[in-house]
Design an enzyme around this catalytic site. Sequence first.
Site, PDB file in Angstrom:
ATOM      1  N   ARG A   1      -1.867  -2.635 -18.602  1.00 20.12           N
ATOM      2  CA  ARG A   1      -3.132  -1.929 -18.643  1.00 20.12           C
ATOM      3  C   ARG A   1      -3.087  -0.787 -17.623  1.00 20.12           C
ATOM      4  NH1 ARG A   1      -7.351  -3.329 -21.271  1.00 20.12           N
ATOM      5  NH2 ARG A   1      -6.096  -4.838 -22.389  1.00 20.12           N
TER       6      ARG A   1
ATOM      7  N   THR B   1      -2.833   5.982 -22.201  1.00 23.87           N
ATOM      8  CA  THR B   1      -2.799   4.642 -21.617  1.00 23.87           C
ATOM      9  C   THR B   1      -1.502   3.961 -22.032  1.00 23.87           C
ATOM     10  OG1 THR B   1      -4.025   3.746 -23.505  1.00 23.87           O
ATOM     11  CG2 THR B   1      -5.300   4.258 -21.549  1.00 23.87           C
TER      12      THR B   1
ATOM     13  N   TYR C   1       0.848  -1.201   0.000  1.00 24.88           N
ATOM     14  CA  TYR C   1       0.000   0.000   0.000  1.00 24.88           C
ATOM     15  C   TYR C   1       0.876   1.241   0.000  1.00 24.88           C
ATOM     16  CZ  TYR C   1      -5.008  -0.364   0.077  1.00 24.88           C
ATOM     17  OH  TYR C   1      -6.297  -0.485  -0.306  1.00 24.88           O
TER      18      TYR C   1
ATOM     19  N   GLU D   1      -0.424   4.820  -0.524  1.00 27.83           N
ATOM     20  CA  GLU D   1      -1.216   6.028  -0.794  1.00 27.83           C
ATOM     21  C   GLU D   1      -0.346   7.265  -0.632  1.00 27.83           C
ATOM     22  OE1 GLU D   1      -4.101   4.883   2.065  1.00 27.83           O
ATOM     23  OE2 GLU D   1      -5.684   4.691   0.574  1.00 27.83           O
TER      24      GLU D   1
ATOM     25  N   LYS E   1      -1.834   0.212 -25.062  1.00 27.24           N
ATOM     26  CA  LYS E   1      -2.175   0.134 -26.486  1.00 27.24           C
ATOM     27  C   LYS E   1      -0.887   0.168 -27.326  1.00 27.24           C
ATOM     28  CE  LYS E   1      -6.813   2.041 -25.729  1.00 27.24           C
ATOM     29  NZ  LYS E   1      -6.843   2.859 -24.499  1.00 27.24           N
TER      30      LYS E   1
ATOM     31  N   ASP F   1      -6.118  13.522 -25.339  1.00 23.43           N
ATOM     32  CA  ASP F   1      -6.189  12.131 -24.888  1.00 23.43           C
ATOM     33  C   ASP F   1      -5.407  11.311 -25.907  1.00 23.43           C
ATOM     34  OD1 ASP F   1      -6.765   9.513 -24.370  1.00 23.43           O
ATOM     35  OD2 ASP F   1      -8.898   9.820 -24.019  1.00 23.43           O
TER      36      ASP F   1
HETATM   37  N1  DSN Z   1     -11.726   0.318 -25.460  1.00 22.68           N
HETATM   38  C1  DSN Z   1     -10.771   1.191 -26.066  1.00 22.68           C
HETATM   39  C2  DSN Z   1     -10.697   0.978 -27.539  1.00 22.68           C
HETATM   40  O1  DSN Z   1     -10.843  -0.155 -27.966  1.00 22.68           O
HETATM   41  O2  DSN Z   1     -10.475   1.911 -28.287  1.00 22.68           O
HETATM   42  C3  DSN Z   1     -11.014   2.609 -25.750  1.00 22.68           C
HETATM   43  O3  DSN Z   1     -11.184   2.787 -24.392  1.00 22.68           O
END
Ligand code: DSN
Length: 436
Positions: free
Chosen positions: A253, A244, A72, A74, A247, A218
């Site tokens: 993730r 993120t 933990y 925080e 990707k 974003d």
């Molecule tokens: N679920 C993602 C996508 O496939 O683009 C976006 O959050």
Amino acid sequence: MQVDHKRTTLYITVSMESPLCGDALRSFDPELFNLVQREHQRQAETVDLIASENHVSMAVREALGSLLTDKYAEGYPGRRYYSGCGVVDEVESLAIARAKDVFGAEHANVQPHSGSQANFAAYLALLPTGSTILGMDLSHGGHLTHGAEVSFSGKFFRAATYGVNRKTHVIDYEHVRSLALHQRPALIIAGASSYPRVIDFAVFGEIAREAGALLMVDSAHIAGLIAGEAHPSPVPHADIVTGTTQKTLRGPRGGFILSKAELGARIDSAVFPGSQGGPLMHVIAAKAVCFQEALLSSFKEYAQAVVSNARIIAEELLDADLRVVSGGTDNHLVLIDLANLNMTGKEAQDALERAGIVANRNKIPYDTRSAMIAGGLRLGTPAITTRGFTPEEVRTVSRDIIAVLREPSSNSVRDRVRGSVLEMCRRHPIPGADSL
Ligand code: DSN
């Protein structure tokens, strides 16, 4: 691990062998182990063209499976609520330093559990609820968190949306400008989840300044392309950049937020304690690994190959007279308009899955169908590029897709494509595929 019980002071020698042996799960929970193995098999034997997915390295997986999950923490490095955080402070500081290095940012927060959490925290840091936000329409390629009614972003804020030109399917920047001057949003959001073209962040920056708005980018889908210099960076133009790691960036993730130094304290407190509890230290460690991987020169080659592979798919589809939204691609994804094939996105997705090709149905600009049916199909190249598919194999996959879309009910086409897919998959195992 060895424990010496004879000593008055207990000491433990921690083995430096790989923390991933796999035997504990297999013997304690064979049912779950079997499910993990089946998923491993599924990934190994199918071509993943979901534009938001990728295959992480074993180094990322080892960090994710480490005992950092037990801690933990925080707060932030040097300012934690619990003791025993010395090591995880170093882990998080490393992840922050590497994120800043990858993107050339002044401030980075690596704690958001996901891209949606990152966007939530960004809004919380920048806006009072009820403010007007201007983001890309979901059905034109935006994201739920950019103002869709069903998301917190549409519930807590007054959302206005911009879209793409009906003919070119490219963002109509003049329309964005006139909407911004008319709606006077507190925040403009640039970024998308199914937009195949370069986004001109410099123009978005100009529009935001003209309208007296802040600019948030974003970067979730294209973070890896930005890191690998295959897409222009938003960092010099935006007040805040969310993203993120799972990707195109090919990490675990999770989310992150970049900003100018002066916004850092507001962002940090919007993440914790504003919207999250304890950070996931094992995930932050895996983010640190993925940022380190993104700093390698080989990652630039990877990012360029992701784009050139997507271009190959677009070319093949166009040569076969399929309709490609915007007439091609500049990034990692291709969007097919299925109208002239007389099939829905759902039908296309299901037919391809039967043949071993995994992709997702997607709304296309000005689509009249629901998102669950959709008039389009989204194809992405991050995962197959990681597996090392050659340009010729990407052409083969494209031709296989065309064959299935032309004859979705044909068992012989399905079986032929399944065979072709399996052959390519065997040549290109996913990282760590032989470790199970
Ligand atoms: N679920 C993602 C996508 O496939 O683009 C976006 O959050």
